[in-house]
Motif scaffolding. Sequence first.
Motif, short mmCIF file in Angstrom:
data_model
loop_
_atom_site.label_atom_id
_atom_site.label_comp_id
_atom_site.label_asym_id
_atom_site.label_seq_id
_atom_site.Cartn_x
_atom_site.Cartn_y
_atom_site.Cartn_z
N PHE A 210 9.74 -27.32 -9.10
CA PHE A 210 9.77 -26.52 -10.31
C PHE A 210 10.43 -27.28 -11.45
CE2 PHE A 210 11.88 -23.27 -13.01
CZ PHE A 210 10.74 -22.62 -13.45
N ILE A 211 9.80 -27.22 -12.62
CA ILE A 211 10.37 -27.83 -13.82
C ILE A 211 11.16 -26.75 -14.55
CG2 ILE A 211 9.88 -29.00 -16.00
CD1 ILE A 211 7.26 -29.97 -14.72
N ALA A 212 12.47 -26.86 -14.51
CA ALA A 212 13.35 -25.82 -15.08
C ALA A 212 13.10 -25.67 -16.58
CB ALA A 212 14.80 -26.17 -14.82
N ASN A 213 13.06 -24.40 -17.01
CA ASN A 213 12.85 -24.15 -18.44
C ASN A 213 13.86 -23.18 -19.02
OD1 ASN A 213 12.05 -21.78 -17.28
ND2 ASN A 213 9.91 -21.92 -17.91
N SER A 214 14.92 -22.91 -18.24
CA SER A 214 15.97 -22.02 -18.75
C SER A 214 17.23 -22.25 -17.94
CB SER A 214 15.53 -20.55 -18.63
OG SER A 214 15.61 -20.12 -17.28
N GLY A 215 18.29 -21.58 -18.33
CA GLY A 215 19.55 -21.68 -17.62
C GLY A 215 19.73 -20.60 -16.57
N VAL A 216 18.67 -19.85 -16.31
CA VAL A 216 18.75 -18.76 -15.34
C VAL A 216 18.90 -19.32 -13.92
CG1 VAL A 216 17.51 -16.82 -14.31
CG2 VAL A 216 17.38 -17.21 -16.77
N LYS A 217 19.77 -18.69 -13.14
CA LYS A 217 19.91 -19.10 -11.74
C LYS A 217 19.61 -17.91 -10.84
CE LYS A 217 24.94 -18.39 -11.53
NZ LYS A 217 26.24 -19.01 -11.19
N MET A 218 19.11 -18.21 -9.65
CA MET A 218 18.69 -17.17 -8.72
C MET A 218 19.78 -16.78 -7.71
SD MET A 218 15.56 -16.28 -9.44
CE MET A 218 16.07 -16.42 -11.18
N GLY A 219 20.72 -17.69 -7.45
CA GLY A 219 21.77 -17.41 -6.48
C GLY A 219 23.14 -17.69 -7.07
N ASN A 220 24.14 -17.76 -6.19
CA ASN A 220 25.51 -17.99 -6.65
C ASN A 220 25.71 -19.42 -7.13
OD1 ASN A 220 26.32 -15.36 -6.03
ND2 ASN A 220 26.83 -15.90 -3.91
N ASN A 221 24.90 -20.33 -6.61
CA ASN A 221 25.04 -21.73 -6.97
C ASN A 221 23.74 -22.23 -7.60
OD1 ASN A 221 25.43 -24.50 -7.12
ND2 ASN A 221 26.29 -24.70 -5.06
N ALA A 222 23.79 -22.54 -8.86
CA ALA A 222 22.59 -22.96 -9.58
C ALA A 222 21.98 -24.22 -8.97
CB ALA A 222 22.92 -23.21 -11.05
N GLN A 223 22.78 -25.07 -8.35
CA GLN A 223 22.26 -26.30 -7.76
C GLN A 223 21.31 -26.01 -6.60
OE1 GLN A 223 25.82 -28.49 -6.74
NE2 GLN A 223 25.92 -29.48 -8.75
N ASP A 224 21.50 -24.86 -5.94
CA ASP A 224 20.62 -24.52 -4.83
C ASP A 224 19.19 -24.25 -5.28
OD1 ASP A 224 22.69 -24.77 -3.04
OD2 ASP A 224 23.18 -22.64 -3.02
N ASP A 225 19.02 -23.84 -6.54
CA ASP A 225 17.69 -23.56 -7.05
C ASP A 225 16.86 -24.83 -7.23
OD1 ASP A 225 18.54 -20.96 -7.17
OD2 ASP A 225 18.92 -20.96 -9.33
N ALA A 226 17.52 -25.97 -7.25
CA ALA A 226 16.83 -27.23 -7.54
C ALA A 226 16.49 -28.02 -6.28
CB ALA A 226 17.69 -28.09 -8.46
N LYS A 227 16.64 -27.39 -5.10
CA LYS A 227 16.35 -28.11 -3.86
C LYS A 227 15.78 -27.15 -2.83
CE LYS A 227 21.08 -27.56 -2.19
NZ LYS A 227 22.34 -28.23 -1.81
N VAL A 228 15.11 -27.71 -1.85
CA VAL A 228 14.52 -26.93 -0.75
C VAL A 228 14.98 -27.54 0.57
CG1 VAL A 228 12.38 -26.19 0.36
CG2 VAL A 228 12.49 -26.35 -2.14
N ASP A 229 15.53 -26.71 1.45
CA ASP A 229 15.95 -27.19 2.77
C ASP A 229 14.72 -27.39 3.66
OD1 ASP A 229 18.64 -27.07 2.10
OD2 ASP A 229 18.89 -25.04 2.88
N ILE A 230 14.62 -28.54 4.28
CA ILE A 230 13.52 -28.82 5.21
C ILE A 230 14.05 -29.64 6.39
CG2 ILE A 230 11.68 -28.75 3.47
CD1 ILE A 230 11.73 -31.85 3.50
N THR A 231 13.25 -29.74 7.43
CA THR A 231 13.57 -30.60 8.55
C THR A 231 13.44 -32.06 8.13
OG1 THR A 231 12.75 -28.95 10.12
CG2 THR A 231 12.95 -31.22 10.92
N ASP A 232 14.39 -32.87 8.59
CA ASP A 232 14.38 -34.31 8.30
C ASP A 232 13.67 -35.03 9.44
OD1 ASP A 232 15.16 -37.10 8.20
OD2 ASP A 232 16.74 -36.53 6.80
N PHE A 233 12.52 -35.60 9.17
CA PHE A 233 11.74 -36.30 10.18
C PHE A 233 12.58 -37.36 10.89
CE2 PHE A 233 9.17 -39.78 11.73
CZ PHE A 233 8.08 -39.18 12.32
N ASP A 234 13.30 -38.16 10.13
CA ASP A 234 14.04 -39.28 10.70
C ASP A 234 15.16 -38.80 11.63
OD1 ASP A 234 12.46 -41.14 9.40
OD2 ASP A 234 13.79 -41.26 7.65
#
Length: 243
Positions: A210-234
């Motif tokens: 997502f390309i952020a276009n505002s200062g709105v955050k969805m959770g308690n930590n705005a940094q969490d909105d900029a990443k997605v947790d996934i399994t690490d292949f390595d």
Amino acid sequence: MTITIEVCIDNIESLSIATNAGAKRIELCSSLTLGGLTPSAGFIKQAVKHSNVPVYAMVRARAGDFVFNDQEIKIMLDDIAYMQAQGISGIVIGALTATGSLDLSAIKRFISAANGMGVTFHRAFDLCHNPQDTLEQLIDLGCERILTSGLKATAEAGIEMISSLIIQADKRISIMPGCGVNVLNAAKIIIQTGANEIHLSGKTTRPSLFIANSGVKMGNNAQDDAKVDITDFDKVRAIADLF
């Protein structure tokens, strides 16, 4: 040495990553950051459709403790019925009384609803006040395995207890170490406990598309909105390569 590696995931993107990296069984959850909750209906359906290894699904109606009321138990029974209809290989359950014993009534209902599917008892086991007696009860109930960190914060710290449980189980039930498992300690845990399967998440994050276009955050930590947790292949592959 043949070791079964189980990887817990909470999004469909992680399914192919985990299996391609060497996972031989998937634990399907939502909200791994909360310890794992029941995955959504759509997630279950798509995971079964696309997985080439057995899929076990978490059955946990909410976060918090494992003392469930009757309404929550009924929700979980409905979830199990749906999972079975979709072809899930097994369920992952746990229910306790307020004093740290097994909620035998709830567990018997869950196993009955599973109707032949595999049953893993999850890390609620690590909160039981008498692990030796609880182990015998779970064997008598017909559970397939117990996921445990040996009543410690991590499986590595719980090696002594896990080893003791495996000796007591005497192949009547599988004891699967889990929590804090990584490439630096996985071999140690397997060798010192005698376990033949191991559980991990092997998580990492990727940047959000997502390309952020505002200062709105969805959770308690705005940094969490900029990443997605996934399994690490390595991380998963490195453990698979050990065995």
